[in-house]
Design a protein around this motif. Structure first.
Motif, mmCIF file in Angstrom:
data_model
loop_
_atom_site.group_PDB
_atom_site.id
_atom_site.type_symbol
_atom_site.label_atom_id
_atom_site.label_comp_id
_atom_site.label_asym_id
_atom_site.label_seq_id
_atom_site.Cartn_x
_atom_site.Cartn_y
_atom_site.Cartn_z
ATOM 1 N N ALA A 28 0.838 -1.194 0.000
ATOM 2 C CA ALA A 28 0.000 0.000 0.000
ATOM 3 C C ALA A 28 0.868 1.236 0.000
ATOM 4 O O ALA A 28 1.976 1.231 0.515
ATOM 5 C CB ALA A 28 -0.879 -0.016 1.239
ATOM 6 N N VAL A 74 -4.002 2.563 6.020
ATOM 7 C CA VAL A 74 -4.917 1.462 5.712
ATOM 8 C C VAL A 74 -5.228 0.668 6.968
ATOM 9 O O VAL A 74 -6.398 0.375 7.272
ATOM 10 C CB VAL A 74 -4.318 0.547 4.623
ATOM 11 C CG1 VAL A 74 -5.200 -0.682 4.419
ATOM 12 C CG2 VAL A 74 -4.163 1.308 3.306
ATOM 13 N N ILE A 89 -8.896 0.329 9.160
ATOM 14 C CA ILE A 89 -9.530 -0.934 9.529
ATOM 15 C C ILE A 89 -9.760 -0.983 11.031
ATOM 16 O O ILE A 89 -10.824 -1.380 11.514
ATOM 17 C CB ILE A 89 -8.670 -2.127 9.075
ATOM 18 C CG1 ILE A 89 -8.556 -2.150 7.549
ATOM 19 C CG2 ILE A 89 -9.261 -3.445 9.590
ATOM 20 C CD1 ILE A 89 -7.570 -3.174 7.023
ATOM 21 N N CYS A 138 -13.668 -5.115 11.637
ATOM 22 C CA CYS A 138 -13.779 -5.971 10.453
ATOM 23 C C CYS A 138 -14.258 -7.359 10.858
ATOM 24 O O CYS A 138 -14.036 -7.797 11.993
ATOM 25 C CB CYS A 138 -12.434 -6.070 9.718
ATOM 26 S SG CYS A 138 -11.056 -6.641 10.743
ATOM 27 N N ASP A 168 -3.809 -1.506 -5.628
ATOM 28 C CA ASP A 168 -4.012 -0.222 -4.948
ATOM 29 C C ASP A 168 -4.324 -0.452 -3.464
ATOM 30 O O ASP A 168 -4.433 -1.586 -3.000
ATOM 31 C CB ASP A 168 -5.148 0.571 -5.606
ATOM 32 C CG ASP A 168 -6.428 -0.247 -5.743
ATOM 33 O OD1 ASP A 168 -6.726 -1.056 -4.832
ATOM 34 O OD2 ASP A 168 -7.126 -0.086 -6.763
ATOM 35 N N ASP A 169 -4.492 0.676 -2.757
ATOM 36 C CA ASP A 169 -4.763 0.596 -1.323
ATOM 37 C C ASP A 169 -6.071 -0.140 -1.031
ATOM 38 O O ASP A 169 -6.188 -0.825 -0.014
ATOM 39 C CB ASP A 169 -4.842 2.000 -0.707
ATOM 40 C CG ASP A 169 -3.469 2.611 -0.513
ATOM 41 O OD1 ASP A 169 -2.474 1.942 -0.850
ATOM 42 O OD2 ASP A 169 -3.387 3.752 -0.017
ATOM 43 N N SER A 170 -7.045 0.013 -1.904
ATOM 44 C CA SER A 170 -8.321 -0.647 -1.688
ATOM 45 C C SER A 170 -8.155 -2.159 -1.670
ATOM 46 O O SER A 170 -8.704 -2.850 -0.812
ATOM 47 C CB SER A 170 -9.318 -0.246 -2.782
ATOM 48 O OG SER A 170 -10.533 -0.942 -2.618
ATOM 49 N N ALA A 171 -7.364 -2.666 -2.608
ATOM 50 C CA ALA A 171 -7.121 -4.108 -2.658
ATOM 51 C C ALA A 171 -6.353 -4.570 -1.430
ATOM 52 O O ALA A 171 -6.617 -5.639 -0.870
ATOM 53 C CB ALA A 171 -6.353 -4.466 -3.924
ATOM 54 N N GLY A 198 -6.459 -3.138 1.519
ATOM 55 C CA GLY A 198 -7.394 -3.106 2.629
ATOM 56 C C GLY A 198 -8.264 -4.342 2.675
ATOM 57 O O GLY A 198 -8.496 -4.920 3.748
ATOM 58 N N ILE A 199 -8.768 -4.772 1.508
ATOM 59 C CA ILE A 199 -9.613 -5.969 1.446
ATOM 60 C C ILE A 199 -8.831 -7.193 1.905
ATOM 61 O O ILE A 199 -9.318 -8.028 2.681
ATOM 62 C CB ILE A 199 -10.157 -6.170 0.012
ATOM 63 C CG1 ILE A 199 -11.149 -5.050 -0.330
ATOM 64 C CG2 ILE A 199 -10.821 -7.542 -0.124
ATOM 65 C CD1 ILE A 199 -11.569 -5.036 -1.771
ATOM 66 N N GLU A 242 -8.267 -7.026 5.730
ATOM 67 C CA GLU A 242 -9.508 -7.282 6.457
ATOM 68 C C GLU A 242 -9.864 -8.766 6.461
ATOM 69 O O GLU A 242 -10.355 -9.297 7.461
ATOM 70 C CB GLU A 242 -10.652 -6.486 5.843
ATOM 71 C CG GLU A 242 -10.619 -5.001 6.150
ATOM 72 C CD GLU A 242 -11.835 -4.284 5.586
ATOM 73 O OE1 GLU A 242 -12.679 -4.959 4.961
ATOM 74 O OE2 GLU A 242 -11.935 -3.060 5.774
#
Length: 272
Positions: A18, A24, A28, A33, A85-88, A90-91, A94
């Motif tokens: 990230a 990130v 969370i 989560c 990306d950061d979203s991936a 984060g997923i 989590e």
């Protein structure tokens, strides 16, 4: 780290680092989560950054913590390897590492990156026992005498129930001297920094002994924890159940900058 415990170790994922892994993780922790509640904000720690850098160089977590002499009660690491990306990221965090990330005992974080990968290290600080030495000693005595009141197997040795011990202030001073010495050095050893043995320390304290023995431990958070540790160890258990012993002194010393945080000493003796 606790003397008798290992670190939690995160696995290796298949994603890229990230841009701001701390942000990130803290996002969370703020929201929680997988049904787990949120936790307090993680704070960056330069010492843990150096631990993470060692992980990036191929060290294991325990070795890296020890090499940097980082004082932590618990620690965990997460290795992030390729994501868009950061979203991936984060997923991934989590779903794979929710329990570690939301662990409220973890307060600090270190980060290191190399060749498109990121290493994260989370650590929990040592915390001083809530009970002072006097209260802890009384609780240890209570637990030890309860153990001595019943037959017990210590490893391959069998011990009959035996007489209760008496808490002795002189032995307590000898125990305290050695506990502070170990905490100052960050070393768990029956030998003092001056080369002394338990017999030497008890004699110096002014107790005229005919029999003497010593149990030591490090990292245990309270009296119940340390007595349980001693009872689970055959040699320590045998000292605790020894019918020749009449008196006991107990002390702990806490030093957050030491290797294990807290050091315990239990001295048994019988007078001449």
């Amino acid at each position: 780290m606790l003397a008798l415990t290992g670190a939690l170790v995160g696995g290796c994922s298949t994603v890229q680092p990230a841009a701001d892994p701390l942000a990130v993780l803290n996002a969370i922790r703020a929201n929680g989560c997988n049904g787990k509640p949120g936790a307090a904000t993680l704070h960056p720690d330069q010492h843990l950054d150096r631990v993470a850098t060692r992980l990036a160089g191929g060290d294991g977590l325990a070795d890296a913590i020890a090499a940097e002499r980082y004082p932590s009660a618990r620690s965990t690491s997460i290795h992030v390897v390729r994501a868009p990306d950061d979203s991936a990221v984060g997923i991934l965090l989590e779903t794979r590492f929710c329990a570690a990330i939301t662990d409220d005992e973890f307060a600090s974080i270190g980060v290191a990156g190399r060749d498109g990968e990121t290493w994260l290290v989370l650590a929990a600080p040592f915390r001083a026992p809530q009970a002072d030495n006097r209260a802890a000693s009384s609780r240890v005595l209570e637990l030890v005498n309860a153990a001595r009141s019943r037959p017990r197997k210590c490893g391959s040795g069998r011990f009959a129930a035996t007489a209760p011990l008496t808490l002795d202030a002189t032995l307590g001073r000898a125990a305290g001297t050695h506990a502070r010495d170990m905490a100052r050095r960050g070393v768990l050893s029956h030998e003092g920094s001056d080369g002394s043995t338990v017999g030497d320390r008890v004699t110096r304290a002014g107790y005229p002994w005919r029999s003497v023995a010593e149990n030591i431990a490090s990292g245990q958070k309270d009296a119940d924890d340390v007595v349980r540790t001693w009872l689970e160890s055959p040699g320590h258990c045998a000292n605790l159940m020894n019918p020749d012993m009449r008196d006991m002194g107990v002390a702990y010393a806490f030093d957050a900058s030491s290797t294990d945080g807290i050091y315990w000493v239990q001295v048994f003796a019988a007078r001449r």
